[in-house]
Structure formats: C-alpha cells, structure tokens
Design a protein around this motif. Structure first.
Motif, PDB file in Angstrom:
ATOM      1  N   VAL A   1      88.145 -68.446 -23.158  1.00 13.80           N
ATOM      2  CA  VAL A   1      88.176 -68.541 -21.697  1.00 13.80           C
ATOM      3  C   VAL A   1      89.490 -69.155 -21.239  1.00 13.80           C
ATOM      4  N   GLY A   2      89.835 -68.865 -19.999  1.00 12.25           N
ATOM      5  CA  GLY A   2      91.067 -69.390 -19.428  1.00 12.25           C
ATOM      6  C   GLY A   2      91.485 -68.546 -18.244  1.00 12.25           C
ATOM      7  N   ARG A   3      92.401 -69.050 -17.463  1.00 12.75           N
ATOM      8  CA  ARG A   3      92.861 -68.304 -16.307  1.00 12.75           C
ATOM      9  C   ARG A   3      93.709 -67.102 -16.743  1.00 12.75           C
ATOM     10  N   PRO A   4      93.984 -66.173 -15.845  1.00 16.28           N
ATOM     11  CA  PRO A   4      94.778 -65.000 -16.216  1.00 16.28           C
ATOM     12  C   PRO A   4      96.156 -65.367 -16.754  1.00 16.28           C
ATOM     13  N   ASN A   5      96.617 -64.551 -17.687  1.00 18.67           N
ATOM     14  CA  ASN A   5      97.987 -64.628 -18.205  1.00 18.67           C
ATOM     15  C   ASN A   5      98.292 -65.861 -19.045  1.00 18.67           C
ATOM     16  N   VAL A   6      97.265 -66.472 -19.624  1.00 15.87           N
ATOM     17  CA  VAL A   6      97.525 -67.586 -20.544  1.00 15.87           C
ATOM     18  C   VAL A   6      97.550 -67.104 -21.993  1.00 15.87           C
ATOM     19  N   GLY A   7      97.252 -65.820 -22.219  1.00 14.63           N
ATOM     20  CA  GLY A   7      97.319 -65.277 -23.568  1.00 14.63           C
ATOM     21  C   GLY A   7      95.977 -65.113 -24.238  1.00 14.63           C
TER      22      GLY A   7
ATOM     23  N   ASN B   1      98.394 -72.517 -25.665  1.00 11.63           N
ATOM     24  CA  ASN B   1      99.019 -71.317 -26.211  1.00 11.63           C
ATOM     25  C   ASN B   1     100.487 -71.239 -25.771  1.00 11.63           C
ATOM     26  N   LYS B   2     101.218 -70.308 -26.380  1.00 13.05           N
ATOM     27  CA  LYS B   2     102.644 -70.074 -26.098  1.00 13.05           C
ATOM     28  C   LYS B   2     103.496 -71.253 -26.540  1.00 13.05           C
ATOM     29  N   TRP B   3     103.062 -71.942 -27.600  1.00 10.02           N
ATOM     30  CA  TRP B   3     103.827 -73.086 -28.078  1.00 10.02           C
ATOM     31  C   TRP B   3     105.195 -72.666 -28.582  1.00 10.02           C
ATOM     32  N   ASP B   4     105.329 -71.394 -28.972  1.00 13.33           N
ATOM     33  CA  ASP B   4     106.617 -70.884 -29.435  1.00 13.33           C
ATOM     34  C   ASP B   4     107.637 -70.802 -28.302  1.00 13.33           C
TER      35      ASP B   4
ATOM     36  N   LEU C   1      94.672 -78.301 -29.773  1.00 16.30           N
ATOM     37  CA  LEU C   1      95.580 -77.638 -30.700  1.00 16.30           C
ATOM     38  C   LEU C   1      96.733 -77.016 -29.923  1.00 16.30           C
ATOM     39  N   TYR C   2      97.859 -76.859 -30.631  1.00 16.59           N
ATOM     40  CA  TYR C   2      99.045 -76.241 -30.043  1.00 16.59           C
ATOM     41  C   TYR C   2      99.340 -74.993 -30.862  1.00 16.59           C
ATOM     42  N   ILE C   3      99.052 -73.843 -30.245  1.00 15.72           N
ATOM     43  CA  ILE C   3      99.041 -72.589 -30.996  1.00 15.72           C
ATOM     44  C   ILE C   3     100.008 -71.586 -30.392  1.00 15.72           C
ATOM     45  N   SER C   4     100.226 -70.519 -31.133  1.00 12.02           N
ATOM     46  CA  SER C   4     100.971 -69.371 -30.625  1.00 12.02           C
ATOM     47  C   SER C   4     100.258 -68.114 -31.083  1.00 12.02           C
ATOM     48  N   ALA C   5      99.644 -67.429 -30.132  1.00 15.96           N
ATOM     49  CA  ALA C   5      99.002 -66.159 -30.478  1.00 15.96           C
ATOM     50  C   ALA C   5     100.036 -65.136 -30.902  1.00 15.96           C
TER      51      ALA C   5
ATOM     52  N   ARG D   1     100.765 -69.084 -35.067  1.00 11.83           N
ATOM     53  CA  ARG D   1     100.807 -70.518 -35.357  1.00 11.83           C
ATOM     54  C   ARG D   1      99.444 -71.164 -35.114  1.00 11.83           C
ATOM     55  N   LYS D   2      98.887 -71.755 -36.164  1.00  9.28           N
ATOM     56  CA  LYS D   2      97.644 -72.527 -36.133  1.00  9.28           C
ATOM     57  C   LYS D   2      96.425 -71.739 -35.647  1.00  9.28           C
TER      58      LYS D   2
END
Length: 447
Positions: free
Chosen positions: A182-188, A295-298, A327-331, A335-336
């Motif tokens: 879940v999350g708002r639009p455009n967060v990945g 997300n988008k940690w990269d 967590l700090y991830i990158s879809a 990452r993670k």
C-alpha cells in the motif's frame, strides 16, 4: 467483504443522502486515529448479515457540456472500473437532464451492472414521474426517498442480489502470509510487486485470484508461503493516472481487508507526507501489522544522516504504528527486497502472537498494583482479570464489574505495560473492557 457499490450521478440528486442511508449508523471506514484525516467518501454497509463497501463518487457536473470533459470521464470510468455494481442516481423531481443522458450512455458502454435509482420520490405525486426514466435504457427504475428511507429495503435487496458473496472463490490456505502493498500513487508499489516476484528465491504459483476483480499472487520462499493480495492495478502502473486519489484509496482498503501484513511504501525522495499518514491509519484501523519501506533509496543522496532523520520522522509522524520496522529499499535495483520479505514474515509471526495465560496474569496484576484504575464519577472499577481472546491481531479483554468505568486512557496504560514485555513492533493490540461474569464450577470440574 462482499463487493463494492459505487454511487454515481450529477450534483443535487441526493447521492450523499443515499450513501448515509446505506451505511446507516455504522462508523466510517477511517476512524479518528490521531494524525489521520477522516474520509467520508467511503463507508461500510451491513444489511441482512452481508457487508459491502459503498463509495460516494461526488457530483458529476455534466450539464451545459456537449461532451463529457476528459477529466470527469476518467473519474467516472475509474469509479465504474473498481465497482462490482453501480447505483446511478437521478432525481424524480427534476426529470431527465442532458447530464443524466450522458452518464447513462457511458454506463451502458461500461458493461458493468447498473441499478437505476430514482431518488427524491418524497410524495405520491413524484411516483408519477418514475416511468419517464425507462427512456435512459438501463435497468427498471427503483423509486426511493433517501431522505425518508422509502424504498431503501427494496433497493438493498436488488443490490445484494447482484453482489458477489463474501470470500467467493477462496483458494489460499490459512498458513500463507497475506501481504498488501500500500501507498500513495507513484511511490513505486508496482515496481516493488514486480521486484518481489522477480526474486530468484521466489517461486510464483499460477493460482486464480480469490475475488472477481482482484489478482492474488501466491508465491513461496524457502522460509514461508506468501500471497500478494489484490495486485490488480499495482502491476499496471498506467492505471493509477486514470482515476482520482480516492479510487486508489478504495483499492488500498479492499486489499487491507484481506491482508495480514501491510507494507507501507514511502518515497525516499520526498519523505512522509499527509497522505502517507492517512494510508498508515487505514492499515492500523483495519488491524493489520505494518512494515514501513522507504523506496527509491537508489535515487537519494548518500547522506548517512538521512536514514536517521527518516527513522525520527516515522516515530514522530507515524507514532500510532507502535515502532514499526523500517527498511530502505530500491525496487529498481533490488536493494533489500529479500530483507523486506524477512521482515514481513517476522511481522506475521507477531500478528499471530499469543501470550501464556499465567504470564499475562502476572503482567496484568503488576500493572494494576502499580497504577490502579482512576475513579469515574466517584466510583472506581474493580478489575478481575485479563485474558487474550483473539490473535491476528492480538485482542485482550479486561473483566470488570462495570465496563463503563474503565477509561480509554487506562486501557492504553495496560497496553503500554504489555508492550514493555512484548513490544510487538508494528502490530496493533486491541484491549476492551467486559463485564465480569462469575463462573461456577460443576461437580465434575468443568466450568
């Protein structure tokens, strides 16, 4: 939940009145959780022991327009696309307008089930105007007065006859961990779903979805079985732009209804915004375990203090989530993503937490001895015991001589004492007061 009903129509035909009539005295889906804005566009209706969502789409001002403007057309299509049934509301007192004809034409092309609701039949003379609406070429008109409750029972019967049964098509076992992204639009969210399914250690199983409009994707890792619930729309990012914010919210609510764990996806390039807090509140109120993923940690600068700042923002802005894992991830890079699944599995275990009765009794007695309940109106409640009645999430009952004397603040205190021993990060704990009933033991020893 047994389906989604969208109320569609032009302004001033009584859609909101009908919405309130259908949900009755039930609470709105979004409660007054601190930091969370109440959204009145969504309601949970229950009639004849069946439940369904009701959505008020707002007024569609199509009059004085030769063609439906593109933005409004997208809004209507989004509402119709998400619904199992559309209630097209018109006004008996005003008759058919050009706006009604435009909406009717759109609904006929949609292929979705439509009930034509002729509202404002507030007096016998208004019933004479109802046959006129056959001209719209939809279902037989159903005459109602939302303001006075006239015809509502007949309308509800027609609605229930056209909605899917609750849990229709259930095919997934109870042991699988149901996960809502879940999350708002455009967060990945879409990218994360695809990244999870693209993990080398993940085996995707081809099992049909468990609801008519949703796509549930079961998969497994060596450690556990999972189901990504209601991914329709998440795997197709282009759909996000077709509707307004509250239609993506509807998808969120529907997914949370059937999940164990919610992964709240935030945008690391923007931090926490109001809509993030609102979605977090949806998950918490529905009693779901929550894992927070930036997300988008990269894409962010390699600032070593950024994660520290975000941790602080989560504790401050999402404090009601009870210190969820972050967590700090990158879809995009993966990452993670594997670590995220591990945290989801741990959250599911906490979600199903059950405490030993003797340990619970000791925690409860120590808490009451340390801080007795306050007096209310000169009366102090007598507390007898505390017991766990449910898991998923954990729910407890405090047995007391008069439940009305137990304040919400004291129940919160008991929760805090319980969390001192079992923190259960990111998992709601429900505690209620219940009247104590003395139990007599029979000669055989049974209760």
């Amino acid at each position: 939940m047994g389906g989604i009903v969208a109320i569609v129509g032009r302004p001033n035909v009584g859609k909101s009145t009908l919405f309130n009539r259908l949900i009755g005295e039930r609470r709105a889906i979004v409660e007054d959780v601190p930091g969370v804005t109440r959204d009145r566009l969504y309601g949970e209706a229950e009639w004849f022991s069946r439940r369904f969502w009701v959505v008020d789409t707002g007024g569609l001002d199509l009059e004085a327009q030769e063609e439906i403007p593109a933005a409004i057309r997208r809004q209507v299509l989004a509402a119709v696309d998400e619904a199992d049934l559309v209630l097209f509301v018109v006004s008996a007192q005003e008759g058919i307008t050009p706006a009604d004809e435009s909406i009717a034409q759109l609904l006929r092309k949609s292929g979705k089930p439509v009930l034509l609701v002729v509202n404002k039949v507030d007096a016998p003379v208004h019933e004479l105007y109802v046959p006129e609406f056959y001209r719209l070429g939809l279902s037989d008109p159903i005459a109602v007065s939302a303001a006075h409750g006239k015809g509502i029972a007949e309308l509800v019967e027609a609605v229930l006859a056209r909605l899917p049964q609750e849990d229709e098509g259930e095919v997934v076992g109870d042991d699988a961990i149901r996960v809502a992204i879940v999350g708002r639009p455009n967060v990945g969210k879409s990218s994360l779903v695809n990244a999870i399914l693209g993990e080398e250690r993940v085996v995707v199983t081809d099992v049909p979805g468990t609801t008519r409009d949703a796509v549930d994707i079961p998969f497994r890792t060596p450690e556990a079985e999972f189901v990504l619930v209601d991914t329709a729309g998440l795997r197709r990012p282009g759909r996000v732009g077709r509707g307004t914010e509250y239609y993506s919210t509807l998808r969120t609510l529907r997914a949370l209804e059937r999940a164990h764990v919610a992964v709240l996806v935030l945008d690391a390039t923007e931090g926490i915004v109001e809509q993030d807090r609102r979605i977090a509140g949806y998950a918490w109120e529905r009693g779901r375990a929550v894992v927070v993923a930036f997300n988008k940690w990269d894409a962010v600068e390699r600032d070593p203090q950024l994660s520290v700042r975000y941790e602080r923002e989560v504790r401050r802005d999402l404090y009601f989530l009870a210190n969820p894992p972050v967590l700090y991830i990158s879809a995009l890079t993966g990452r993670k993503v594997s670590r995220l699944l591990e945290e989801v599995r741990a959250a599911a275990e906490r979600f199903r937490f059950r405490i030993d009765p003797e340990e619970l009794d000791a925690i409860f007695r120590d808490a009451v001895l340390l801080t007795p309940p306050p007096s209310v109106g000169g009366k102090r409640p007598r507390l007898y015991r505390m017991r766990q009645v449910l898991t998923g999430p954990p729910k407890f009952v405090v047995e007391v001589d008069d439940p009305s004397l137990v304040t919400s603040g004291y129940l919160g205190y008991l929760e805090n004492r319980l969390r001192e021993v079992h923190p259960l990060p990111g998992v709601p704990i429900r505690i209620e007061a219940e009247r104590y009933v003395a139990r007599r033991r029979t000669p055989s020893g049974s209760v």
